[in-house]
Design an enzyme around this catalytic site. Sequence first.
Site, PDB file in Angstrom:
ATOM      1  N   TRP A   1      -3.471  -1.789  -1.302  1.00  0.00           N
ATOM      2  CA  TRP A   1      -3.219  -3.151  -2.106  1.00  0.00           C
ATOM      3  C   TRP A   1      -3.712  -4.187  -1.153  1.00  0.00           C
ATOM      4  O   TRP A   1      -3.018  -4.409  -0.374  1.00  0.00           O
ATOM      5  CB  TRP A   1      -1.837  -3.272  -2.591  1.00  0.00           C
ATOM      6  CG  TRP A   1      -1.581  -4.471  -3.210  1.00  0.00           C
ATOM      7  CD1 TRP A   1      -1.108  -5.700  -2.655  1.00  0.00           C
ATOM      8  CD2 TRP A   1      -1.675  -4.882  -4.412  1.00  0.00           C
ATOM      9  NE1 TRP A   1      -0.949  -6.679  -3.671  1.00  0.00           N
ATOM     10  CE2 TRP A   1      -1.468  -6.005  -4.734  1.00  0.00           C
ATOM     11  CE3 TRP A   1      -2.130  -4.009  -5.721  1.00  0.00           C
ATOM     12  CZ2 TRP A   1      -1.248  -6.840  -5.938  1.00  0.00           C
ATOM     13  CZ3 TRP A   1      -2.026  -4.801  -7.154  1.00  0.00           C
ATOM     14  CH2 TRP A   1      -1.596  -6.001  -7.200  1.00  0.00           C
TER      15      TRP A   1
ATOM     16  N   CYS B   1       0.716  -1.388  -0.025  1.00  0.00           N
ATOM     17  CA  CYS B   1       0.120  -0.004   0.007  1.00  0.00           C
ATOM     18  C   CYS B   1       1.089   1.066   0.067  1.00  0.00           C
ATOM     19  O   CYS B   1       1.980   1.123   0.475  1.00  0.00           O
ATOM     20  CB  CYS B   1      -0.636   0.177   1.328  1.00  0.00           C
ATOM     21  SG  CYS B   1      -1.844  -1.470   1.474  1.00  0.00           S
TER      22      CYS B   1
ATOM     23  N   ARG C   1       2.408   1.777  -7.898  1.00  0.00           N
ATOM     24  CA  ARG C   1       2.466   0.840  -6.915  1.00  0.00           C
ATOM     25  C   ARG C   1       1.260  -0.487  -7.055  1.00  0.00           C
ATOM     26  O   ARG C   1       1.343  -1.377  -6.612  1.00  0.00           O
ATOM     27  CB  ARG C   1       2.694   1.056  -5.380  1.00  0.00           C
ATOM     28  CG  ARG C   1       3.995   1.698  -5.046  1.00  0.00           C
ATOM     29  CD  ARG C   1       3.727   2.525  -3.808  1.00  0.00           C
ATOM     30  NE  ARG C   1       3.675   1.591  -2.721  1.00  0.00           N
ATOM     31  CZ  ARG C   1       4.846   1.607  -1.669  1.00  0.00           C
ATOM     32  NH1 ARG C   1       5.868   2.145  -1.887  1.00  0.00           N
ATOM     33  NH2 ARG C   1       4.719   0.607  -0.726  1.00  0.00           N
TER      34      ARG C   1
ATOM     35  N   LYS D   1       0.638  -6.918 -19.457  1.00  0.00           N
ATOM     36  CA  LYS D   1       0.928  -7.673 -18.039  1.00  0.00           C
ATOM     37  C   LYS D   1      -0.318  -8.508 -17.598  1.00  0.00           C
ATOM     38  O   LYS D   1       0.106  -9.618 -17.154  1.00  0.00           O
ATOM     39  CB  LYS D   1       0.784  -6.534 -16.930  1.00  0.00           C
ATOM     40  CG  LYS D   1       1.171  -6.958 -15.541  1.00  0.00           C
ATOM     41  CD  LYS D   1       2.549  -7.817 -15.352  1.00  0.00           C
ATOM     42  CE  LYS D   1       2.823  -8.202 -14.120  1.00  0.00           C
ATOM     43  NZ  LYS D   1       3.754  -9.411 -14.185  1.00  0.00           N
TER      44      LYS D   1
ATOM     45  N   GLU E   1      11.062 -13.660 -23.655  1.00  0.00           N
ATOM     46  CA  GLU E   1       9.913 -12.324 -23.623  1.00  0.00           C
ATOM     47  C   GLU E   1      10.425 -11.206 -23.293  1.00  0.00           C
ATOM     48  O   GLU E   1       9.892  -9.992 -23.520  1.00  0.00           O
ATOM     49  CB  GLU E   1       8.843 -12.718 -22.602  1.00  0.00           C
ATOM     50  CG  GLU E   1       9.356 -12.830 -21.138  1.00  0.00           C
ATOM     51  CD  GLU E   1       7.959 -12.937 -20.051  1.00  0.00           C
ATOM     52  OE1 GLU E   1       6.755 -12.490 -20.551  1.00  0.00           O
ATOM     53  OE2 GLU E   1       8.290 -13.381 -19.074  1.00  0.00           O
TER      54      GLU E   1
ATOM     55  N   HIS F   1      16.629 -37.299 -28.551  1.00  0.00           N
ATOM     56  CA  HIS F   1      15.650 -37.638 -29.590  1.00  0.00           C
ATOM     57  C   HIS F   1      15.126 -36.521 -30.491  1.00  0.00           C
ATOM     58  O   HIS F   1      14.174 -36.586 -31.070  1.00  0.00           O
ATOM     59  CB  HIS F   1      14.481 -37.953 -28.659  1.00  0.00           C
ATOM     60  CG  HIS F   1      14.458 -39.036 -27.393  1.00  0.00           C
ATOM     61  ND1 HIS F   1      14.981 -40.464 -28.001  1.00  0.00           N
ATOM     62  CD2 HIS F   1      14.994 -39.017 -26.246  1.00  0.00           C
ATOM     63  CE1 HIS F   1      15.073 -41.187 -26.904  1.00  0.00           C
ATOM     64  NE2 HIS F   1      15.190 -40.377 -25.681  1.00  0.00           N
TER      65      HIS F   1
ATOM     66  N   LYS G   1      11.420 -16.488 -19.575  1.00  0.00           N
ATOM     67  CA  LYS G   1      12.040 -15.084 -19.304  1.00  0.00           C
ATOM     68  C   LYS G   1      13.135 -14.387 -20.392  1.00  0.00           C
ATOM     69  O   LYS G   1      12.966 -13.716 -20.705  1.00  0.00           O
ATOM     70  CB  LYS G   1      12.683 -15.169 -17.967  1.00  0.00           C
ATOM     71  CG  LYS G   1      11.992 -15.527 -16.721  1.00  0.00           C
ATOM     72  CD  LYS G   1      11.326 -13.811 -16.304  1.00  0.00           C
ATOM     73  CE  LYS G   1      10.028 -13.540 -16.548  1.00  0.00           C
ATOM     74  NZ  LYS G   1       9.011 -14.740 -16.379  1.00  0.00           N
TER      75      LYS G   1
ATOM     76  N   ASN H   1       0.292  -0.294   6.199  1.00  0.00           N
ATOM     77  CA  ASN H   1       0.929  -1.100   4.983  1.00  0.00           C
ATOM     78  C   ASN H   1       1.582  -2.444   5.538  1.00  0.00           C
ATOM     79  O   ASN H   1       2.533  -2.317   6.542  1.00  0.00           O
ATOM     80  CB  ASN H   1       2.058  -0.141   4.053  1.00  0.00           C
ATOM     81  CG  ASN H   1       2.532  -1.070   3.035  1.00  0.00           C
ATOM     82  OD1 ASN H   1       2.006  -2.223   2.677  1.00  0.00           O
ATOM     83  ND2 ASN H   1       3.685  -0.679   2.636  1.00  0.00           N
ATOM     84  N   GLY H   2       1.145  -3.627   5.143  1.00  0.00           N
ATOM     85  CA  GLY H   2       1.895  -4.761   5.668  1.00  0.00           C
ATOM     86  C   GLY H   2       0.731  -5.966   6.048  1.00  0.00           C
ATOM     87  O   GLY H   2      -0.484  -5.671   5.496  1.00  0.00           O
TER      88      GLY H   2
ATOM     89  N   GLU I   1      10.983 -21.805 -16.902  1.00  0.00           N
ATOM     90  CA  GLU I   1      10.589 -20.500 -16.617  1.00  0.00           C
ATOM     91  C   GLU I   1      11.795 -19.722 -17.082  1.00  0.00           C
ATOM     92  O   GLU I   1      11.521 -18.452 -17.676  1.00  0.00           O
ATOM     93  CB  GLU I   1      10.557 -20.437 -15.142  1.00  0.00           C
ATOM     94  CG  GLU I   1      10.287 -19.112 -14.661  1.00  0.00           C
ATOM     95  CD  GLU I   1       9.244 -18.164 -15.253  1.00  0.00           C
ATOM     96  OE1 GLU I   1       8.440 -18.579 -15.983  1.00  0.00           O
ATOM     97  OE2 GLU I   1       9.280 -16.691 -15.291  1.00  0.00           O
TER      98      GLU I   1
HETATM   99  C1  AGP Z   1       5.205 -14.221 -17.258  1.00  0.00           C
HETATM  100  O1  AGP Z   1       6.476 -13.405 -17.469  1.00  0.00           O
HETATM  101  C2  AGP Z   1       4.310 -13.476 -18.416  1.00  0.00           C
HETATM  102  N1  AGP Z   1       4.126 -12.210 -18.472  1.00  0.00           N
HETATM  103  C3  AGP Z   1       2.979 -14.372 -18.937  1.00  0.00           C
HETATM  104  O2  AGP Z   1       3.402 -15.510 -19.248  1.00  0.00           O
HETATM  105  C4  AGP Z   1       1.974 -14.392 -17.431  1.00  0.00           C
HETATM  106  O3  AGP Z   1       2.753 -15.167 -16.530  1.00  0.00           O
HETATM  107  C5  AGP Z   1       0.988 -14.824 -17.870  1.00  0.00           C
HETATM  108  O4  AGP Z   1      -0.001 -13.969 -18.747  1.00  0.00           O
HETATM  109  C6  AGP Z   1      -0.105 -15.452 -16.734  1.00  0.00           C
HETATM  110  O5  AGP Z   1      -0.767 -14.324 -16.267  1.00  0.00           O
HETATM  111  P1  AGP Z   1      -1.398 -14.463 -14.580  1.00  0.00           P
HETATM  112  O6  AGP Z   1      -0.336 -14.994 -13.770  1.00  0.00           O
HETATM  113  O7  AGP Z   1      -1.435 -12.977 -14.232  1.00  0.00           O
HETATM  114  O8  AGP Z   1      -2.436 -15.142 -14.926  1.00  0.00           O
END
Ligand code: AGP
Length: 610
Positions: free
Chosen positions: A75, A2, A27, A605, A490, A506, A487, A101-102, A483
Site C-alpha cells: 500500500w 502493507c 487490506r 466507497k 449514510e 430562522h 455518518k 510495512n510502515g 460530518e
Molecule cells: C463518506 O463517509 C462517504 N463515503 C462519501 O461521502 C465520501 O467521503 C465521498 O464520496 C468522497 O470520497 P473521497 O474522499 O474518496 O473523494
Amino acid sequence: MCGIVGYIGDKQAAPFLLDGMSKLEYRGYDSAGIAVLEEDGHICVDKCVGHLDALRKKLEGNMPKGTAGIGHTRWATHGRPSDRNAHPHTNTSGKFVVVHNGIIENYLTLKEELMGKGYTFVSETDTEVVAQLMADLYDGSFESTVKKVLKRIKGSYSLVFMCEYDSDKLICTKKDNPLIIGLGEDENFIASDIPAIISCTRRTYVMSDGEIGTVCRDKVWVEDIDGTPITKKVFEVKWNAEAVEKGGFEHFMLKEIYEQPKSIRDTMTGRMDAEEKKINFPELKWTAEEIAGINKIFIVACGTAYHAGIVGKYYLEQLAHIPVEVDIASEFRYRAPLVDGSSLTIVISQSGETSDTMAALREARRLGSRTLAVTNVVGSSIARDADQVLYTYAGPEIAVASTKAYTTQILAMLMLAIYAGRLRGTMDRDREIVLAEGLLEIPEQVHQMLENVDQIKIFARRYGSSEDVFFIGRSLDYAVALEGALKLKEISYIHAEAYAAGELKHGTLALIVEGVPVIVLATQEDVYDKTVSNMQEVKAREAVVIAIGFEGDASLAKYADHVIYIPSTGKYLAPLLAVLPLQLLSYYAALTRGCDVDKPRNLAKSVTVE
Ligand code: AGP
C-alpha cells in the site's frame, strides 16, 4: 498498510506466500512480490504493480523453487505504485532482501549517506534504503547486521529480512506495526496479520515493539536489540477466518474507527518534530515567498472530504490568515469560480479517484490555479494530476463510511495551516508549540476515548429508532456536526440534519418537537454561551439534548439530557476528538437498526461517476 508473509519449512514457499498474500487482499494494495531462496542458494525476487493476479500471471510456468521465502502486498506510501517500487527490495548485489510495512522517517538522510558512499538506488521507496543499509553494515553476521540497521532507522515498521550468506533463517522485527510469527511442525511462518497464516497454524507469537524474531525451519527464538533472550507466550488464535480479516472487529468501519490513534500518529510522522514542537512538510516544495503570494485558497471535495475542507477553512483563515472558499466539487466546476494564478486550490479525496473532485481539480488547473491534493492513496489519479500532494497515512479505508480518513484529513489541514502560518509570519512560535503539544497528545486521547464507549452504545440503542435527528453547533463545532449528520444518514438511514446552531430560529426550529434527539457540540469556548442558549432553545421545545463537551465542563449537564464528555483540548484540536462519539453513535445506531454497516445501500466507497 502493507501485507507481509514469510515461510520457512519443508514445503515449497511460493504457494504459501501467494496464498497468504491473497488472504491480506482486503487490506487494499497496489503491487505485490515474493522472494524465494532457490536450491542454488540464490534469492529469486519476482514482483509487479497491480493485484496478485498480475504476479501469478508473471510466475506462470516459472514458479520459484525453494522452501524459504517472503512476500509483500504494497500500500504505497513513498513512491507511486510501480514494478520498481514493489517489494521485496534488495541491495545492489541481491544478497540482502527485505519487505517492510510502515514509514522509515529518516530514509532520505540515510539514502544521501549511502549515495555518498557510491550506492545507487532503483526505486523511490524508503524500504530499498534498508536493504542497502544491510549491505553497508554487513559484518559477517546476519543477526548483528539487522541490529545495526535497527539502530540507524527511525519511524514505524514491520520488517522481514533474508540474507544469502545465512539463508537458513528469516529475521523479523516491528515497531508501531503489527507482526506475528506462526508456529508449525517443521515449518514456521511470519505475517503482518493473522488471516495470512490461520489456515496453517493457530499457534502464534504476537511480536512486540523492539523484539527481533529469528525464524528457522525447526526453531524460533526472540531477543531484544541487545541480544537478551525474550520468552514469548504462545497465543492461540480463536477467531474464525472472516472475523480475522477485520482484526477481530465485527465490521471494517469499527476496525477503522479503532485504527485512528495509529492513523493520526502515522500522518504526523515525518512532519512533526516532537522535540522542537515544530511542523514541517518536507514533501511540499514551496518557498515562504510562494506561500506569502497565495491570495486565496479554494478547497474542493465531496462528502466527508468536503466536511474536512470546511474544518480546514477555519484553520487556514484563523492561523494563516488566507481567505478560503470551500466548494462541493460538483458545484465548483459549474459556478465559474474566480480562480487565477494567485489562487491555491486544495482538493481533498480519500480515494483520490472521485470523479467530481478530479473534474474540479482539472477546472482549477485550467483556470491557472496552483493545486495541492490531500489524499490517502499514493499514485491515485488525483495525486498524479495535482501540482503537489500531501498524503494522509490512514492506511486502506475499506468501509464505505469514511472515519479514519476524515480525522487524518483535518489533521493534515491543521498542520498545513500551522506550517503556512509560520511561513507567512501569522503564527507565533509560542502558539505553534502549544498546538504541537496538543497534537502530540491526540493519539493517546483518542485511544482513551475508544476504551469506553458503553454510554454511546446506550444512546444508540435508545435513540436508534428515531426518524429525525439534528446535529447543531457553532464555528468548528458546526463543521463537525456536518460530518456527524452524514455518518448517521449514510449507515443507519436515519434522516439526520446538521444545522448552524444560530440559524435554527430562522426556520428549522419548527421541526424541533418533543422527543426529537438534538446532538449539540459545545467545544468552542468563544461561542460557548451562544451554544448554551441554543441548547435551551431546543430544550424549551422538549427536544432530547445530547451534548458533547469537554471533561470538567460541569455546566453542560444543567442544559442537556445527556452529556458525552471528551478529553479537554484546544479549540482547534477539538474536531479530532469531538467526531469520535459521532462516528461511534452512527455505527451503533446502524447496528440497532440492522443495517449493513460496511456496505450501506445505494453507496460506493469510491464514486468514480459524475
Ligand atoms: C463518506 O463517509 C462517504 N463515503 C462519501 O461521502 C465520501 O467521503 C465521498 O464520496 C468522497 O470520497 P473521497 O474522499 O474518496 O473523494
